[in-house]
Enzyme design. Structure first.
Site, PDB file in Angstrom:
ATOM      1  N   GLU A 218       0.812  -1.222   0.000  1.00  0.00           N
ATOM      2  CA  GLU A 218       0.000   0.000   0.000  1.00  0.00           C
ATOM      3  C   GLU A 218       0.848   1.276   0.000  1.00  0.00           C
ATOM      4  O   GLU A 218       0.744   2.123   0.901  1.00  0.00           O
ATOM      5  CB  GLU A 218      -0.986  -0.027   1.163  1.00  0.00           C
ATOM      6  CG  GLU A 218      -1.944  -1.226   1.046  1.00  0.00           C
ATOM      7  CD  GLU A 218      -3.105  -1.221   2.028  1.00  0.00           C
ATOM      8  OE1 GLU A 218      -3.070  -0.442   3.002  1.00  0.00           O
ATOM      9  OE2 GLU A 218      -4.047  -2.005   1.812  1.00  0.00           O
ATOM     10  N   GLU A 332      -5.222  -8.329  -0.944  1.00  0.00           N
ATOM     11  CA  GLU A 332      -6.015  -8.088   0.265  1.00  0.00           C
ATOM     12  C   GLU A 332      -7.420  -7.686  -0.158  1.00  0.00           C
ATOM     13  O   GLU A 332      -7.596  -6.890  -1.085  1.00  0.00           O
ATOM     14  CB  GLU A 332      -5.463  -6.946   1.133  1.00  0.00           C
ATOM     15  CG  GLU A 332      -4.201  -7.241   1.894  1.00  0.00           C
ATOM     16  CD  GLU A 332      -3.815  -6.083   2.816  1.00  0.00           C
ATOM     17  OE1 GLU A 332      -4.724  -5.334   3.261  1.00  0.00           O
ATOM     18  OE2 GLU A 332      -2.604  -5.924   3.090  1.00  0.00           O
TER      19      GLU A 332
END
Length: 537
Positions: A218, A332
């Protein structure tokens, strides 16, 4: 546009409950019998009330399932990989117990976690002269443990060793990983090259070439302190990918591992323009991400539709890119990035998962649920069994409803049969059995009327045996049992035994269906119920 990362505090009601809760409940002996009787009365009473529901409280749907209808391959892309707590936690026996449980239920292939380069794993340090020192002791124990349990690593290359970090920036997770770019790009590349070389030497290239290497986590939010974020991440990716490929071109590398399904088009274009190796694209999305962050719009996208729509967006971007062949991995996803008990701990997850799997079919190669176990410390040390943790297993090896949901969905076949319904998924297994999933969705914390499905079964031949499983609030879910105990923060051993028992998936109800074509089969599901019916000879 920035989503707060997953260190969210638990909601106020949970905090209040935790503050006032004292674990004074007795556990063994006569007290255990007391709690067992209480559970029996509690659940039988709820089943009685459900049975007495009046007709106005029912909804119904008639669905035709034709065994000879058009069909297509249906790989189990949703159970290839799971996320988990950070790397060092995989050395715990509690982690490995949960790993074995989820492996047994889903036969998943890969595990992904943060922090393999973090200081608590001890891979990288410097000596008195500032020269790198590599220590593979915990690395070997971590990967040996995964492989011994039949699971391969999906290696997320994160985060920055403190002695290699260019700034003291740390992310807000409880364990505070360092998230700055390296102070020296050559030292970073050397680290990656030495790491990969060691893995190949220990496990062999034929094994490690079946792993995945994902660069960072991320970087578009607070897990990357480089500025500007995209440009500096692309530099990180270029250096990392080339270092890995210098060990062997057979090693698979990809990214950008972004939150909110971001950067995909720009990332692919960068790799093409700079001739940077790229074997797959990866990204993340959560069902409570906002449309503004994911799509750049101000529309309202429901929790039910967010993940399928984000997957469609990324699929379309890859298809329109110079590399339309790239595998797409959502490394995810979940129904929430918050800690919400009535989401991840509850029966809500079954219909949400089934719908998501149904809608994402054909659009993604891997959809990796975050995560498999509440042996997990992003928000700190677990304070009670049910707190809205992301795992399929609650603390102390207690299966949640979501664990049983995955166990049921594992039974689906590998050929999908066309069905005209948003609440039914029909498949065929290699042995000829027809397996049908059905669900009654309602938003978390809300309730829908009980739903009766009338299935018109065409061309079923001699498939006249129906095995019926169900997961709902009172079947295959330990949450209500824990609440009936008074929600103890630290259950006794006796209470844990009862919770594990409450979390078991009940055996199927076996029914014979009538002869004739079409045959008729009916099943009722309560709010948040997931049912699975296996029609066989």
């Amino acid at each position: 546009m920035k989503r707060n990362s997953r260190q969210k505090p638990e909601n106020r009601s949970q905090e209040s409950e935790n503050a006032s809760q004292k674990n004074s409940h007795p556990g063994l002996g006569g007290a255990t019998v007391f709690w067992l009787l209480a559970f029996c009365l509690y659940f039988s009473g709820r089943d009685f009330l459900r049975a007495q529901a009046s007709p106005p409280d029912l909804q119904s749907e008639t669905v035709t399932i034709d065994a000879s209808a058009p069909s297509h391959p249906f790989p189990h892309y949703w159970e290839r990989m799971f996320g988990s707590g950070r790397a060092i936690l995989s050395l715990r026996e509690s982690y490995r117990n949960d790993l074995r449980a989820v492996k047994g239920a889903t036969d998943f292939e890969f595990i992904r976690f943060h922090g393999i380069l973090d200081d608590d794993v001890g891979l990288y340090d410097t000596d008195a002269n500032g020269s790198p020192v590599y220590n593979f002791s915990y690395i070997d124990q971590i990967y040996d443990g995964l492989l011994a349990n039949g699971v391969r690593p999906f290696v997320e290359l994160s985060f920055m060793p403190k002695s290699l970090a260019s700034t003291p920036h740390q992310q807000a997770f409880w364990y505070h990983p360092y998230v700055s770019p390296p102070r020296d790009w050559k030292l970073w590349s050397d680290l990656i090259r030495n790491f990969a070389s060691h893995l190949v030497a220990r496990y062999g290239l034929d094994e490690v070439s079946q792993w995945y290497f994902e660069v960072w986590n991320e970087p578009n939010i607070d897990f990357w302190a480089g500025e500007p974020k995209q440009e500096t991440y692309f530099t990180l990716y270029d250096n990392t990918a080339r270092a890995l490929k210098s060990v062997s071109p057979r090693l698979r590398v990809g990214g950008p591992a972004t939150a909110q399904a971001a950067w995909i088009s720009a990332f692919i274009r960068h790799c093409v323009d700079h001739k940077t190796p790229l074997d797959f694209v990866s990204t993340h999305v959560y069902a409570n991400d906002t449309a503004e962050n994911v799509f750049g719009t101000h529309e309202q996208v429901s929790r039910l539709d967010m993940v399928p729509r984000a997957v469609q967006k990324v699929h379309d971007e890859v298809e329109a890119s110079p590399r339309p062949d790239l595998p797409i991995i959502f490394s995810e996803y979940n129904a929430t990035y918050l800690t919400e008990t009535d989401v991840t701990d509850s029966a809500f997850m079954g219909p949400w998962l089934a719908y998501t799997i149904s809608r994402c079919d054909g659009l993604v190669d891997t959809l990796a649920y975050w995560d498999f176990s509440d042996v997990f410390e992003e928000q700190g040390i677990v304070k009670r069994p049910f707190y809205g943790g992301y795992g399929l297993m609650a603390e102390d090896n207690v299966p949640k409803a979501a664990f049983n949901d995955f166990a049921l969905l594992h039974r689906l076949g590998t050929t999908r049969i066309a069905v005209d319904s948003q609440s039914v998924l029909a498949t065929k297994r290699a042995d000829g059995a027809i397996i049908v999933a059905l669900w009654n969705y309602a938003p978390p914390g809300e309730s829908a009327p009980e739903k009766k499905f009338h299935l018109s079964l065409r061309n079923f031949g001699d498939r006249r045996r129906a095995a019926v499983w169900e997961v709902d609030e009172n079947h295959g879910s330990a949450l209500a049992a824990w609440q009936a105990m008074g929600s103890p923060a630290f259950p006794t051993r006796g209470q844990l035994e009862l919770l594990r028992e409450a979390g078991q998936l009940p055996p199927p109800e076996v029914r014979q269906i009538s002869s004739g074509d079409p045959a008729v089969f009916s099943i009722s599901l309560p709010s948040h119920g997931l049912g699975l019916v296996e029609f066989s000879r």
